[in-house]
Design an enzyme around this catalytic site. Sequence first.
Site, PDB file in Angstrom:
ATOM      1  N   HIS A 159      22.439   3.960  18.018  1.00 47.53           N
ATOM      2  CA  HIS A 159      23.437   4.932  18.249  1.00 47.53           C
ATOM      3  C   HIS A 159      24.452   4.963  16.853  1.00 47.53           C
ATOM      4  O   HIS A 159      25.676   5.013  17.006  1.00 47.53           O
ATOM      5  CB  HIS A 159      24.202   5.007  19.250  1.00 47.53           C
ATOM      6  N   SER A 280      27.283   9.221 -12.652  1.00 46.13           N
ATOM      7  CA  SER A 280      28.037  10.488 -12.388  1.00 46.13           C
ATOM      8  C   SER A 280      28.595  11.375 -13.652  1.00 46.13           C
ATOM      9  O   SER A 280      28.807  10.513 -14.649  1.00 46.13           O
ATOM     10  CB  SER A 280      29.463  10.528 -11.561  1.00 46.13           C
ATOM     11  N   LYS A 286      30.592   5.286 -10.941  1.00 49.04           N
ATOM     12  CA  LYS A 286      29.502   5.716  -9.720  1.00 49.04           C
ATOM     13  C   LYS A 286      28.253   5.063 -10.231  1.00 49.04           C
ATOM     14  O   LYS A 286      27.892   5.056 -11.230  1.00 49.04           O
ATOM     15  CB  LYS A 286      29.257   7.163  -9.717  1.00 49.04           C
ATOM     16  N   GLU A 293      18.161   9.783  -1.900  1.00 43.87           N
ATOM     17  CA  GLU A 293      18.681  11.180  -1.782  1.00 43.87           C
ATOM     18  C   GLU A 293      17.519  12.185  -2.010  1.00 43.87           C
ATOM     19  O   GLU A 293      17.240  13.037  -1.256  1.00 43.87           O
ATOM     20  CB  GLU A 293      19.989  11.296  -2.455  1.00 43.87           C
TER      21      GLU A 293
END
Length: 462
Positions: A159, A280, A286, A293
């Site tokens: 969870h 980025s 970044k 992804e």
Amino acid sequence: MAESKKPWAGRFKEATAKSVEKFTCSLHYDSRLYHCDIEGSIAHATMLADSGIISRKAAAAIVRGLKSILSDIEKGRFVFDSVDEDIHMAIEKELIHRIGETGGKLHTARSRNDQIALDVRLFLRAEIDGICHLLTRLQKQLVKQAKSEISTIMPGYTHMQKAQPVLLSHYFLAFAEMFSRDKQRLDDCKERLNVMPLGAAALAGTGLPIDRHRTAELLNFPKVSKNSMDTVADRDYIAEFIFTASLAMVHLSRFCEDLVLWSSDEFGFAEISDAYTTGSSIMPQKKNPDIAELIRGKTARVYGDLFAILTLIKGLPMTYNRDLQEDKEPLFDAVDTVKDCLAIFTEMLAHTKFNAAKMYQAASGGFSTATDVAEYLVEKGVPFRQAHEIVGNIVAHLVKNKKTLEDLALSDYQTFYAGFKADIASRIKLENSVNARRHLGGTAQTAVKERIREFEKRFGKK
């Protein structure tokens, strides 16, 4: 004959409209089946000669012509023409151009309906072998990292809440198990598609004395199809493959989800190499896990391929319908996507470092050894439900007072249950917690090492 010069143009009075040729053409994507189409045609011509349907001389000329076309395609010297509609007609037309009327004998006792069924089965049979190889490479990488991280303890989650401490190696091997099931499903799929369809012709077979078992032998098929109508209508194997590919993508996506989380500052469990991350365009600090992804995103793409093929075949009347031309693009996309994702994920994983200290620190929090305390009480003769309640009360007290299990003195434990002894201190240590839990007949490390040996033995047999 109509001006269009189509192989089927005999009953037509007008040439095919250019707009129709463009709309119905599949050559821009099914041309990738050229090798399968030519392989199947060579076997078919050989069988026709063996059966006495065409002469040996004609078959030899056909085979030579087909091999010359294959050579030219592979060398980039063959130009496909959209007028030819599909890969079958493109190769047949070129064959007739090269060897004359004898080339027209190749299509004896054959339809494009069973021809495309053969091409796709040959294609997918080979691609499944390639995908299984990629899955094995990934499993080998997982086993390699499981060996190197055999002492790394991390928090296990349920969870998305800290549950119990586990070995990072155990985590890696969990995915190795998933990919084993993927390979099993692919092998099962291959067994069902590995059936020779030629001889079904358009839908009802042929009256010519063909030898389907000879064709199957030439193409290394262990079986021939049993029902000609089913043969040309069947696309189960495509749907089954894409479903299996979807599950493999699910497993990759779940791993990627963890890597995305773990590579964040909030977790700090993993660092993916600069070579496998991106930056980025506006934020100079970044370092983004874009491969993970993208794999997660491409999983949805393969789902789309599955929905496309299921929707395509759900309402088709028997037997062949031109709708089935649309089966190849989702198939090709699923094949290419899963192969690309498996290959790049394995590379990325090999260039990812895991922060053992950060994982250990995280596993120390969240009362992850609370279950060990409850089991300790069970060993003292306390019924589990009562033990569960006692430890729940302890945790509630600790949360309220912002303390951990390690902060409690023995006397504090005994206020909740008098049977606690000094040995409780050792039971809540992470290392003892991990190795106290029996799994597959031994401690966690013992079980992991045994499973690693089993995987390595299996890889060695490959």
